[in-house]
Design an enzyme around this catalytic site. Structure first.
Site, PDB file in Angstrom:
ATOM      1  N   ARG A 221      -1.225  -6.130  -1.386  1.00 32.94           N
ATOM      2  CA  ARG A 221      -2.619  -6.447  -1.095  1.00 32.94           C
ATOM      3  C   ARG A 221      -2.869  -7.954  -1.250  1.00 32.94           C
ATOM      4  NH1 ARG A 221      -2.823  -2.384   1.209  1.00 32.94           N
ATOM      5  NH2 ARG A 221      -4.108  -0.548   0.808  1.00 32.94           N
ATOM      6  N   HIS A 269      -1.422  -7.166   8.660  1.00 33.90           N
ATOM      7  CA  HIS A 269      -1.473  -5.896   7.928  1.00 33.90           C
ATOM      8  C   HIS A 269      -0.902  -4.743   8.783  1.00 33.90           C
ATOM      9  CE1 HIS A 269      -3.702  -3.685   4.453  1.00 33.90           C
ATOM     10  NE2 HIS A 269      -2.630  -3.013   4.833  1.00 33.90           N
TER      11      HIS A 269
HETATM   12  P1  NAP Z   1       2.729   3.799  -6.041  1.00 34.41           P
HETATM   13  O1  NAP Z   1       3.618   4.934  -5.678  1.00 34.41           O
HETATM   14  O2  NAP Z   1       1.465   4.092  -6.777  1.00 34.41           O
HETATM   15  O3  NAP Z   1       3.629   2.788  -6.898  1.00 34.41           O
HETATM   16  C1  NAP Z   1       3.075   1.744  -7.647  1.00 34.41           C
HETATM   17  C2  NAP Z   1       4.157   1.098  -8.498  1.00 34.41           C
HETATM   18  O4  NAP Z   1       3.586  -0.042  -9.170  1.00 34.41           O
HETATM   19  C3  NAP Z   1       4.674   2.049  -9.599  1.00 34.41           C
HETATM   20  O5  NAP Z   1       6.064   1.858  -9.779  1.00 34.41           O
HETATM   21  C4  NAP Z   1       3.922   1.557 -10.846  1.00 34.41           C
HETATM   22  O6  NAP Z   1       4.599   1.762 -12.078  1.00 34.41           O
HETATM   23  C5  NAP Z   1       3.849   0.054 -10.569  1.00 34.41           C
HETATM   24  N1  NAP Z   1       2.775  -0.566 -11.340  1.00 34.41           N
HETATM   25  C6  NAP Z   1       1.457  -0.259 -11.364  1.00 34.41           C
HETATM   26  N2  NAP Z   1       0.793  -1.058 -12.218  1.00 34.41           N
HETATM   27  C7  NAP Z   1       1.721  -1.881 -12.764  1.00 34.41           C
HETATM   28  C8  NAP Z   1       1.670  -2.924 -13.728  1.00 34.41           C
HETATM   29  N3  NAP Z   1       0.524  -3.273 -14.321  1.00 34.41           N
HETATM   30  N4  NAP Z   1       2.818  -3.566 -14.050  1.00 34.41           N
HETATM   31  C9  NAP Z   1       3.991  -3.199 -13.479  1.00 34.41           C
HETATM   32  N5  NAP Z   1       4.108  -2.219 -12.555  1.00 34.41           N
HETATM   33  C10 NAP Z   1       2.991  -1.567 -12.209  1.00 34.41           C
HETATM   34  O7  NAP Z   1       2.316   2.970  -4.757  1.00 34.41           O
HETATM   35  P2  NAP Z   1       3.060   2.917  -3.324  1.00 34.41           P
HETATM   36  O8  NAP Z   1       2.764   4.128  -2.548  1.00 34.41           O
HETATM   37  O9  NAP Z   1       4.471   2.558  -3.555  1.00 34.41           O
HETATM   38  O10 NAP Z   1       2.265   1.708  -2.633  1.00 34.41           O
HETATM   39  C11 NAP Z   1       2.220   0.416  -3.222  1.00 34.41           C
HETATM   40  C12 NAP Z   1       1.160  -0.438  -2.537  1.00 34.41           C
HETATM   41  O11 NAP Z   1       1.618  -0.840  -1.250  1.00 34.41           O
HETATM   42  C13 NAP Z   1      -0.161   0.276  -2.229  1.00 34.41           C
HETATM   43  O12 NAP Z   1      -0.997   0.294  -3.365  1.00 34.41           O
HETATM   44  C14 NAP Z   1      -0.736  -0.549  -1.098  1.00 34.41           C
HETATM   45  O13 NAP Z   1      -1.573  -1.541  -1.629  1.00 34.41           O
HETATM   46  C15 NAP Z   1       0.490  -1.229  -0.476  1.00 34.41           C
HETATM   47  N6  NAP Z   1       0.718  -0.816   0.936  1.00 34.41           N
HETATM   48  C16 NAP Z   1       0.673  -1.759   1.918  1.00 34.41           C
HETATM   49  C17 NAP Z   1       0.931  -1.412   3.230  1.00 34.41           C
HETATM   50  C18 NAP Z   1       0.953  -2.433   4.320  1.00 34.41           C
HETATM   51  O14 NAP Z   1       0.987  -2.076   5.491  1.00 34.41           O
HETATM   52  N7  NAP Z   1       0.954  -3.706   4.017  1.00 34.41           N
HETATM   53  C19 NAP Z   1       1.221  -0.072   3.546  1.00 34.41           C
HETATM   54  C20 NAP Z   1       1.253   0.871   2.541  1.00 34.41           C
HETATM   55  C21 NAP Z   1       1.014   0.486   1.223  1.00 34.41           C
HETATM   56  P3  NAP Z   1       4.931   3.258 -12.600  1.00 34.41           P
HETATM   57  O15 NAP Z   1       6.049   3.732 -11.702  1.00 34.41           O
HETATM   58  O16 NAP Z   1       5.372   3.060 -13.996  1.00 34.41           O
HETATM   59  O17 NAP Z   1       3.678   4.062 -12.436  1.00 34.41           O
HETATM   60  C1  GLV Z   2      -1.863   0.265   3.868  1.00 43.01           C
HETATM   61  O1  GLV Z   2      -2.138  -0.830   3.558  1.00 43.01           O
HETATM   62  C2  GLV Z   2      -1.850   1.383   2.970  1.00 43.01           C
HETATM   63  O2  GLV Z   2      -2.256   1.229   1.806  1.00 43.01           O
HETATM   64  O3  GLV Z   2      -1.445   2.481   3.396  1.00 43.01           O
END
Ligand code: NAP
Ligand code: GLV
Length: 306
Positions: A221, A269
């Site tokens: 983000r 994005h």
């Molecule tokens: P997720 O499954 O919730 O994983 C989040 C990870 O971050 C987990 O490993 C978590 O640790 C870690 N985390 C959270 N708070 C932390 C902290 N304070 N210090 C260290 N580590 C921390 O999320 P996801 O599905 O992988 O997605 C991640 C992000 O990608 C989304 O929130 C979104 O903003 C972004 N995204 C972007 C796009 C794009 O097109 N650009 C698309 C999809 C997603 P734990 O494992 O210990 O809980």
């Molecule tokens: C895209 O940014 C998503 O969070 O899926």
């Protein structure tokens, strides 16, 4: 059951078509609407939610983000804390994110932008390349998928998450080992959620802990990044470049200096965009769980903020 879809960025049509097949759903409303939405029990949101919508939904039982991120919901004061919030966790989303980051990594490692420039100028310059240590911040659904694939591609991979993970071939660190992790990150990939703990985490202090001439890939983000600190780190040579897919303000305003910075590559994005057909399968499973009063899949923990 009546549902409401509010998506100010994506076309709601494929969602409406896909969800219409469900017998559980009696009516699909799409915001903005003048219809009576007081019977709506389920709300699907892809940011931002118009102010005052929640007050119009007295029967609301479940809110789902239509993407992986939920920051558009957790930062919205109108969202009540007693209603379960879910998000999209989908293999297509993970695949597409992994492919995007691999593209960015390879472009950087192989100096692809310089080769393109050299081609235009008919310059034959056999630029060498080095093995890279890649640090992934966030080892959740997306970060862990990426980490595993990068190991298979032969990268040395380091991972960082709130709680310690165990992923084959990846040197993992928890939130208490931030500096140790960053010391290895010749390329830093940000895949954290935005929470009060992670907002503005990509700042001058963090860049100083990375090896000289490191490269940043921010696909999480825009609110993670202090843009002014990035520009300073690029200008001073501390960082060698950045690939940015997400921004504090989207679309990125045309007068934002990042557009013109020679060390910055920008995409709008698109790193990984939810595929409605596969995400709808997940939503339909959650409909069934909701009907049976069971816990929904991929529900977020409001206390942790993700
Ligand atoms: P997720 O499954 O919730 O994983 C989040 C990870 O971050 C987990 O490993 C978590 O640790 C870690 N985390 C959270 N708070 C932390 C902290 N304070 N210090 C260290 N580590 C921390 O999320 P996801 O599905 O992988 O997605 C991640 C992000 O990608 C989304 O929130 C979104 O903003 C972004 N995204 C972007 C796009 C794009 O097109 N650009 C698309 C999809 C997603 P734990 O494992 O210990 O809980
Ligand atoms: C895209 O940014 C998503 O969070 O899926």
């Amino acid at each position: 059951m009546e549902i409401l879809i509010s998506s100010s960025v994506w076309d709601p049509k494929p969602w409406v078509e896909g969800l219409s097949a469900s017998r559980d759903i009696t009516k699909i409303h799409v915001w903005p609407t003048t219809e009576d939405i007081s019977k709506v029990e389920v709300l699907f949101v892809w940011k931002p939610l118009a102010e005052g919508i929640i007050n119009k939904l007295p029967k609301l039982k479940w809110i789902s983000s239509l993407g992986a991120g939920v920051d558009h919901l957790t930062s919205d004061p109108q969202i009540p804390s007693h209603i379960p919030i879910t998000r999209i966790v989908d293999p297509f989303l993970a695949r597409d994110m992994t492919n995007y980051v691999i593209m960015g990594l390879m472009m950087h490692q192989r100096s692809m932008l310089t080769h393109l420039h050299n081609q235009r100028a008919t310059i034959w310059d056999r630029i060498t390349y080095q093995p890279l240590k890649v640090g992934i911040m966030g080892l959740g659904a997306l970060g862990s998928h990426l980490a595993e694939r990068l190991v298979l591609l032969g990268f040395e991979v380091f991972g960082y998450s709130r709680t310690l993970k165990d992923i084959d071939g990846v040197k993992c660190f928890d939130a208490t080992q931030n500096e140790e992790f960053l010391n290895h990150a010749e390329v830093l990939v940000n895949l954290l959620p935005v929470t009060p703990q992670t907002e503005s985490i990509l700042n001058a202090n963090l860049f100083r802990k990375m090896p000289e001439q490191s490269y940043l890939i921010n696909v999480a983000r825009g609110n993670h990044l202090v843009e002014k600190d990035l520009v300073e780190a690029l200008n001073s040579g501390r960082l060698s470049g950045a690939l940015l897919d997400v921004f504090k303000e989207e679309p990125l305003p045309t007068d934002n200096p990042l557009w013109q910075h020679e060390k910055v590559t920008i995409t709008p994005h698109v790193a990984s965009v939810t595929t409605p057909e596969s995400a709808i399968k997940l939503l339909l499973i959650n409909f069934e769980l909701l009907n049976n009063n069971q816990k929904l899949l991929h529900q977020i923990d409001l206390e942790q903020g993700y």
